[in-house]
Design an enzyme around this catalytic site. Structure first.
Site, PDB file in Angstrom:
ATOM      1  N   GLY A  11       8.464  -1.582  -3.299  1.00 24.15           N
ATOM      2  CA  GLY A  11       8.552  -3.205  -3.281  1.00 24.15           C
ATOM      3  C   GLY A  11      10.300  -2.972  -3.082  1.00 24.15           C
ATOM      4  N   ARG A  72       5.207   0.521   2.629  1.00 24.16           N
ATOM      5  CA  ARG A  72       3.918   1.535   1.441  1.00 24.16           C
ATOM      6  C   ARG A  72       3.779   2.321   3.103  1.00 24.16           C
ATOM      7  NH1 ARG A  72       4.793  -1.357  -3.447  1.00 24.16           N
ATOM      8  NH2 ARG A  72       5.020  -4.009  -3.607  1.00 24.16           N
ATOM      9  N   ASP A 103       7.732   3.490  -9.595  1.00 24.22           N
ATOM     10  CA  ASP A 103       6.932   5.517  -9.925  1.00 24.22           C
ATOM     11  C   ASP A 103       5.415   5.588  -8.878  1.00 24.22           C
ATOM     12  OD1 ASP A 103       4.571   6.015 -12.077  1.00 24.22           O
ATOM     13  OD2 ASP A 103       3.108   4.499 -11.338  1.00 24.22           O
ATOM     14  N   THR A 126      12.852  -1.722  -9.124  1.00 21.46           N
ATOM     15  CA  THR A 126      11.440  -2.358  -8.931  1.00 21.46           C
ATOM     16  C   THR A 126      12.241  -3.662  -9.692  1.00 21.46           C
ATOM     17  OG1 THR A 126       9.535  -3.099  -9.403  1.00 21.46           O
ATOM     18  CG2 THR A 126      10.833  -0.706 -10.423  1.00 21.46           C
ATOM     19  N   ASP A 128       9.349  -4.824 -11.534  1.00 24.48           N
ATOM     20  CA  ASP A 128       8.926  -5.085 -12.514  1.00 24.48           C
ATOM     21  C   ASP A 128       9.540  -4.991 -13.670  1.00 24.48           C
ATOM     22  OD1 ASP A 128       7.005  -6.062 -10.918  1.00 24.48           O
ATOM     23  OD2 ASP A 128       6.149  -4.336 -10.584  1.00 24.48           O
ATOM     24  N   ASP A 130       9.501  -2.013 -14.724  1.00 24.06           N
ATOM     25  CA  ASP A 130       7.875  -1.055 -15.574  1.00 24.06           C
ATOM     26  C   ASP A 130       7.660   0.301 -15.690  1.00 24.06           C
ATOM     27  OD1 ASP A 130       7.717  -0.540 -12.951  1.00 24.06           O
ATOM     28  OD2 ASP A 130       5.835  -0.971 -12.306  1.00 24.06           O
ATOM     29  N   ARG A 172       2.458  -7.358 -12.713  1.00 32.08           N
ATOM     30  CA  ARG A 172       1.003  -6.194 -12.807  1.00 32.08           C
ATOM     31  C   ARG A 172       0.167  -5.685 -13.937  1.00 32.08           C
ATOM     32  NH1 ARG A 172       0.898  -3.932  -6.361  1.00 32.08           N
ATOM     33  NH2 ARG A 172       2.920  -3.305  -7.156  1.00 32.08           N
TER      34      ARG A 172
HETATM   35  P1  ADP Z   1       6.134   1.518  -6.328  1.00 32.78           P
HETATM   36  O1  ADP Z   1       7.096   2.623  -5.946  1.00 32.78           O
HETATM   37  O2  ADP Z   1       7.860   0.473  -6.556  1.00 32.78           O
HETATM   38  O3  ADP Z   1       5.690   1.807  -7.754  1.00 32.78           O
HETATM   39  P2  ADP Z   1       4.336   1.627  -4.693  1.00 32.78           P
HETATM   40  O4  ADP Z   1       2.942   1.779  -5.388  1.00 32.78           O
HETATM   41  O5  ADP Z   1       3.942   1.071  -3.575  1.00 32.78           O
HETATM   42  O6  ADP Z   1       5.767   1.237  -4.795  1.00 32.78           O
HETATM   43  O7  ADP Z   1       4.894   3.305  -3.769  1.00 32.78           O
HETATM   44  C1  ADP Z   1       5.546   3.402  -2.765  1.00 32.78           C
HETATM   45  C2  ADP Z   1       5.006   4.385  -1.608  1.00 32.78           C
HETATM   46  O8  ADP Z   1       5.394   5.781  -2.970  1.00 32.78           O
HETATM   47  C3  ADP Z   1       3.803   4.545  -1.527  1.00 32.78           C
HETATM   48  O9  ADP Z   1       3.665   3.362  -0.365  1.00 32.78           O
HETATM   49  C4  ADP Z   1       2.954   5.658  -1.061  1.00 32.78           C
HETATM   50  O10 ADP Z   1       3.988   6.259   0.141  1.00 32.78           O
HETATM   51  C5  ADP Z   1       4.635   6.643  -2.229  1.00 32.78           C
HETATM   52  N1  ADP Z   1       3.262   7.282  -3.020  1.00 32.78           N
HETATM   53  C6  ADP Z   1       2.023   6.418  -4.413  1.00 32.78           C
HETATM   54  N2  ADP Z   1       2.303   6.310  -5.175  1.00 32.78           N
HETATM   55  C7  ADP Z   1       1.677   8.217  -4.817  1.00 32.78           C
HETATM   56  C8  ADP Z   1       1.713   9.719  -5.795  1.00 32.78           C
HETATM   57  N3  ADP Z   1       0.520   9.506  -5.882  1.00 32.78           N
HETATM   58  N4  ADP Z   1       1.420  10.780  -4.560  1.00 32.78           N
HETATM   59  C9  ADP Z   1       2.524  10.517  -3.427  1.00 32.78           C
HETATM   60  N5  ADP Z   1       2.992   9.626  -2.865  1.00 32.78           N
HETATM   61  C10 ADP Z   1       2.769   8.202  -3.799  1.00 32.78           C
HETATM   62  O1  F6P Z   2       6.040  -3.716  -7.663  1.00 29.54           O
HETATM   63  C1  F6P Z   2       6.902  -5.018  -7.281  1.00 29.54           C
HETATM   64  C2  F6P Z   2       6.111  -5.492  -7.437  1.00 29.54           C
HETATM   65  O2  F6P Z   2       6.598  -7.048  -7.254  1.00 29.54           O
HETATM   66  C3  F6P Z   2       4.507  -6.674  -8.046  1.00 29.54           C
HETATM   67  O3  F6P Z   2       5.421  -7.170  -9.696  1.00 29.54           O
HETATM   68  C4  F6P Z   2       4.216  -7.554  -7.751  1.00 29.54           C
HETATM   69  O4  F6P Z   2       2.566  -7.181  -7.853  1.00 29.54           O
HETATM   70  C5  F6P Z   2       4.053  -6.536  -6.179  1.00 29.54           C
HETATM   71  O5  F6P Z   2       5.504  -5.731  -5.877  1.00 29.54           O
HETATM   72  C6  F6P Z   2       3.698  -7.384  -4.522  1.00 29.54           C
HETATM   73  O6  F6P Z   2       3.718  -6.384  -4.037  1.00 29.54           O
HETATM   74  P1  F6P Z   2       3.894  -6.272  -2.114  1.00 29.54           P
HETATM   75  O7  F6P Z   2       4.772  -6.635  -1.578  1.00 29.54           O
HETATM   76  O8  F6P Z   2       2.463  -5.725  -1.723  1.00 29.54           O
HETATM   77  O9  F6P Z   2       2.810  -8.151  -2.112  1.00 29.54           O
END
Ligand code: ADP
Ligand code: F6P
Length: 320
Positions: A11, A72, A103, A126, A128, A130, A172
């Protein structure tokens, strides 16, 4: 280390642009080549990589979002997809990568190092907040201040009309946005995923406060703490008082970063390049007690975020 790249992933968060700027300028001023990757891991896999110069980041420090764009890319969990990203990096002769995200982004970074030896530094970006290993992430403070603006405006109307307001904010799995904005905005109830709550008790407390002459109440709900429609229905049924709902949504993800996020972005971006220059192979940057820290990605995964129950108690004590 002569040639590095930077990307934003997950995000978007206010301060990501300021952070890219810090990475780019620090690299260039240390005579390194710096490349920007579009759309996070999705763009990396597609080879969307562009050389950057000092002017690439001009007039960016105050802008929300991320000019490199973000995405994503769930398929990045697949090692064969990661291999394509590694091929793209080697086609450009890039030997180090800075990733700005949360994360999930760090999991991808860890895989790039563990599976292919790509040197990676992670910067927490981020809204969040978190990530347990760091006190703050880039974007959190600005997001909370945006929520605060919304609370202030809602207060005016709720007070004028003697109404109960429920404001849903993001988070979340982590209630930090709701908690900090709730305390700073003087909300009566803060509902977060970390702490169970009793809707019957909230409804009866709202009813009692009405009978005492306190006719407006503010509930801040973190999105992961329950379904807003069900919460409203229960409170209305049990208290007999109507509740007006606002979902603040994506408004809190955008906006010009405030001082705290710009300073964090500058410190993190500078440190990331310094680490890569000095031979760091893989780690995440954070801030603890106002000191920039580095931790291995394993620690990011292991650390369990402690919810600030003291602040939570303060929120509810001050609202009575
Ligand atoms: P954030 O980085 O804010 O937590 P996401 O959870 O959407 O946001 O993760 C961002 C991107 O990181 C994902 O779209 C994916 O490309 C990559 N990613 C997430 N989890 C994994 C994983 N377990 N292994 C490898 N890449 C990952
Ligand atoms: O991780 C940041 C965040 O804004 C969360 O708080 C929220 O649940 C999520 O992203 C929403 O993501 P998306 O951009 O996929 O709607």
């Amino acid at each position: 280390m002569e040639r590095i790249a930077v990307l934003t992933s997950g995000g978007d968060a206010p301060g990501m642009n300021a952070c890219i700027r810090a990475v780019v300028r620090t690299a260039l001023n240390n005579k390194m080549d710096i490349y920007g990757v579009e759309r996070g891991y999705a763009g990396l896999v597609e080879g969307k990589i562009t050389r950057m110069n000092h002017r690439s980041v001009s007039d960016m420090i105050h802008k929300g979002g991320t000019f490199l764009k973000t995405a994503r890319c769930p398929e990045f969990k697949d090692i064969e997809v990661q291999r394509k990203a590694v091929e793209a990096l080697s086609a450009f002769g890039i030997d180090g990568l800075v990733v700005i995200g949360g994360d999930g982004t760090f999991r991808g970074a860890k895989d790039l190092y563990d599976n292919f030896g790509i040197k990676v530094v992670g910067i927490p970006g981020t809204i969040d907040n978190d990530l347990a290993y760091t006190d703050y992430t880039v974007g959190f403070d600005t997001a909370v201040n945006s929520v605060l603006w919304a609370i202030n405006n809602l207060r005016d109307t709720m007070h004028s009309h003697d109404r109960v307001s429920l404001l849903e904010v993001m988070g979340r799995h982590c209630g930090d946005i709701a908690l900090y904005a709730g305390v700073a905005g003087g909300a009566e109830y803060v509902l977060v995923p970390e702490i169970p709550y009793d809707l019957d008790a909230i409804a009866s407390s709202i009813k009692k406060s009405y009978l005492r002459g306190k006719t407006s109440n503010m509930i801040i709900l973190a999105e992961g703490a329950g379904n807003r429609e069900e919460i409203i229905k229960t409170i209305q049924e049990k208290s007999g008082i109507s509740v007006k709902v606002t979902n603040f949504g994506y408004i809190q993800r955008g906006g010009s970063p405030n001082m705290m996020d710009r300073i964090l972005a500058a410190r993190f971006g500078y440190k990331a390049v310094e680490l890569l220059m000095n031979g760091c192979e893989s780690c995440a940057i954070g801030i603890k007690d106002n000191k920039v820290i580095t931790v291995p990605f394993e620690q990011v995964k292991k650390a369990k975020k402690e919810f600030d129950t003291e602040l939570y108690n303060i929120a509810h004590t001050l609202s009575l």
